[in-house]
Design an enzyme around this catalytic site. Structure first.
Site, PDB file in Angstrom:
ATOM      1  N   GLU A   1      21.357  37.585 -11.576  1.00 55.75           N
ATOM      2  CA  GLU A   1      22.792  37.927 -11.578  1.00 55.75           C
ATOM      3  C   GLU A   1      23.691  36.703 -11.799  1.00 55.75           C
ATOM      4  O   GLU A   1      24.714  36.562 -11.133  1.00 55.75           O
ATOM      5  CB  GLU A   1      23.161  38.624 -10.262  1.00 55.75           C
ATOM      6  CG  GLU A   1      22.402  39.922 -10.063  1.00 55.75           C
ATOM      7  CD  GLU A   1      22.695  40.586  -8.724  1.00 55.75           C
ATOM      8  OE1 GLU A   1      22.985  41.789  -8.738  1.00 55.75           O
ATOM      9  OE2 GLU A   1      22.617  39.916  -7.668  1.00 55.75           O
TER      10      GLU A   1
HETATM   11  C1  ACM Z   1      18.441  40.921  -6.912  1.00 50.41           C
HETATM   12  O1  ACM Z   1      18.371  41.990  -6.290  1.00 50.41           O
HETATM   13  N1  ACM Z   1      19.614  40.444  -7.307  1.00 50.41           N
HETATM   14  C2  ACM Z   1      17.255  40.148  -7.219  1.00 50.41           C
END
Ligand code: ACM
Length: 515
Positions: free
Chosen positions: A330
């Site tokens: 992310e």
């Molecule tokens: C995640 O759940 N951002 C690895």
């Protein structure tokens, strides 16, 4: 309230359940989870509540340690007097012998053979690790199967169990960044998961909301970055001495700690500690919310790589295992053209400290070195790109493995962006069937992450983890093909005895026939 230890509760439970249980002379009905690979029954009993000798080889310190651990467990068994010995008794007594088998017939280091006769239990393995896994089956067998076998004596059924794991990597992840959990909680978590043959604890040590590991060369990471958590609580961190104690406590249970420092995103706690990690050379504010994807290291500044090198150097010295996890998920605030060279460079830094990189599936955009591991959590496309580049996968599909997902719409804790995960959903899937193009040789194992945005206490952890993790542990060890829910739910139901005994605050799913 302080939790009872396993041994203290054993007295209560055996007294309550052991003597009233139905006669069970069939080792095939053993209810062990993960389910052992092969079981044969010889329809007799090994009596327990007598003097029991735990026999270990004189020169083997690891086995002596495990023998001591078993002695402590049995010492509280009503009527059982367990004694550790390194030489055989002249007079035959009930004996549990721990044996390292060096004939080469037991191939996997975690495999074990448990032979239960009327007077003797022989537990053999090619390594202490295998002995430890076998002891967990024996612990379960004693609690779940001890029955009155005449004249007030308790016994467990005789026969033979041969067992080995399907996957070498069977992990749990705990996010100690969103909410911090202290030493007692971490040790308890390690102890609880060891009963189900988990062999990895991945610690998510940094995120936007907190930095949780002392780094001596960058002290403000903890002086500033550890001071809060989601919701504004006081946060916390592990000193290096404490962290080493966790690593040792886990190693005694043959569990490897994998440290994660999430980068280039999920990094606000570091950005709030040191201005030079920001492209505008200004510290950010500490963050106590739950948004993701807004923070990033300044990937074009050299000081960023000096920082990472220093952090990884200190972490590598505290990490006996092969892996360091660099997150990589992310990273929405970092353009792909900057992300790719960043991950490549961090991968080189990790290699220069003798370690191998793991990252969430987004890292497959980078050039992966041989051995680097991709942790699949959501994107099939990322996972397939990783496989095409020769990487192995850890499987943590969010819709099956994320322990922070709610059980159903009435759950008060947890999130539901990946769906609701009832105990049934957590158990009924097969690693190789997750997506087309995935095959057994691409997978090193599975891991169950617990993100802690909504998880604040050890009781909260236990409620979200148990009993779903038990199903994941069975998939990782026994790889049931296909998973048989009707059979499993009855076996799982028996484990309420164990879970209650360990004072685990677990979710009593209405779909399981609890004992
Ligand atoms: C995640 O759940 N951002 C690895």
């Amino acid at each position: 309230m302080k939790k009872l230890t396993f041994s203290m509760s054993l007295v209560l439970i055996i007294t309550l359940t052991g003597c009233t249980g139905k006669m069970n002379s069939d080792l095939n009905n053993n209810n062990i989870i993960p389910r052992p690979r092969s079981v044969t029954s010889t329809s007799d009993y090994f009596s327990l509540n007598k003097k029991v000798i735990i026999l270990v080889p004189k020169q083997d310190e690891l086995l002596k340690n495990i023998g001591r651990y078993l002695t402590q467990e049995l010492a509280f068994f009503p009527g059982t007097e367990a004694m550790l010995r390194t030489t055989k008794s002249l007079f035959p007594k009930q004996t549990i012998e721990l044996i390292i088998d060096s004939t080469g017939t037991i191939k996997d280091k975690e495999a074990y053979k448990l032979k239960i006769d009327k007077r003797k239990i022989s537990l053999s393995a090619s390594s202490a690790e295998g002995i430890f896994r076998g002891i967990q089956s024996l612990r379960q067998l004693i609690i779940l199967n001890s029955r009155e076998v005449g004249s007030g004596s308790l016994g467990i059924p005789t026969g033979e169990i041969t067992d080995y794991p399907e996957f070498e990597y069977r992990g749990v992840m705990l996010d100690v960044a969103r909410h911090f959990f202290g030493m007692e909680d971490i040790k308890r978590y390690i102890e609880l998961v060891s009963l189900y043959k988990i062999n990895v604890l991945h610690l998510h040590l940094s995120d936007d909301q907190g930095w949780r590991i002392e780094i001596k060369s960058w002290p403000k990471l903890t002086e500033v970055g550890s001071l809060t958590q989601v919701g504004g609580g006081k946060g916390g961190f592990y000193s290096q001495d404490e962290y080493n104690e966790i690593v040792k406590y886990a190693a005694d249970r043959f569990i490897t700690i994998i440290p994660e420092i999430d980068m280039p995103g999920h990094i606000n706690a570091a950005l709030a500690s040191y201005p030079e990690l920001n492209c505008d050379n200004k510290t950010t504010e500490l963050y106590t919310g739950t948004r993701v994807g807004f923070s990033n290291l300044c990937t074009v500044n050299e000081i960023t790589y000096k920082f990472i090198d220093d952090v990884i150097a200190e972490l590598a010295l505290m990490t006996p295992g092969p892996y360091i996890h660099i997150g990589g998920d992310e990273s929405h605030a970092t353009a792909l053209k900057d992300y790719i060279p960043f991950i490549n460079r961090v991968q080189d830094i990790i290699a220069s400290h003798g370690k191998t990189m793991i990252g969430w599936d987004e890292i497959s955009h980078a050039g992966l070195k041989s051995g680097s591991v991709v942790q699949y959590w959501g994107s099939e496309e990322n996972a397939k790109r990783g496989i095409a580049k020769g990487a192995k996968l850890i499987l943590s599909p969010a819709s099956k493995c994320y322990l922070d997902m709610q059980y159903d719409s009435s759950s008060v804790m947890g999130l539901n962006w990946a769906g609701y995960i009832e105990v049934y959903t957590a158990y009924t899937w097969s690693p190789v069937d997750l997506f087309n193009g995935l095959s057994r040789e691409n997978i090193i194992g599975i891991e169950s992450p617990l993100w802690t945005e909504t998880v604040e206490t050890m009781d909260n952890i236990e409620y979200m983890v148990f009993p779903r993790l038990i199903g994941h542990a069975e998939i990782g060890w026994s790889d049931p093909e296909p998973p048989d829910w009707e059979e499993y739910k009855n076996r799982l139901g028996k484990h309420s005895i164990l879970l209650d005994m360990l004072d685990i605050d677990f979710y009593r799913s209405p779909f399981v026939n609890w004992e």
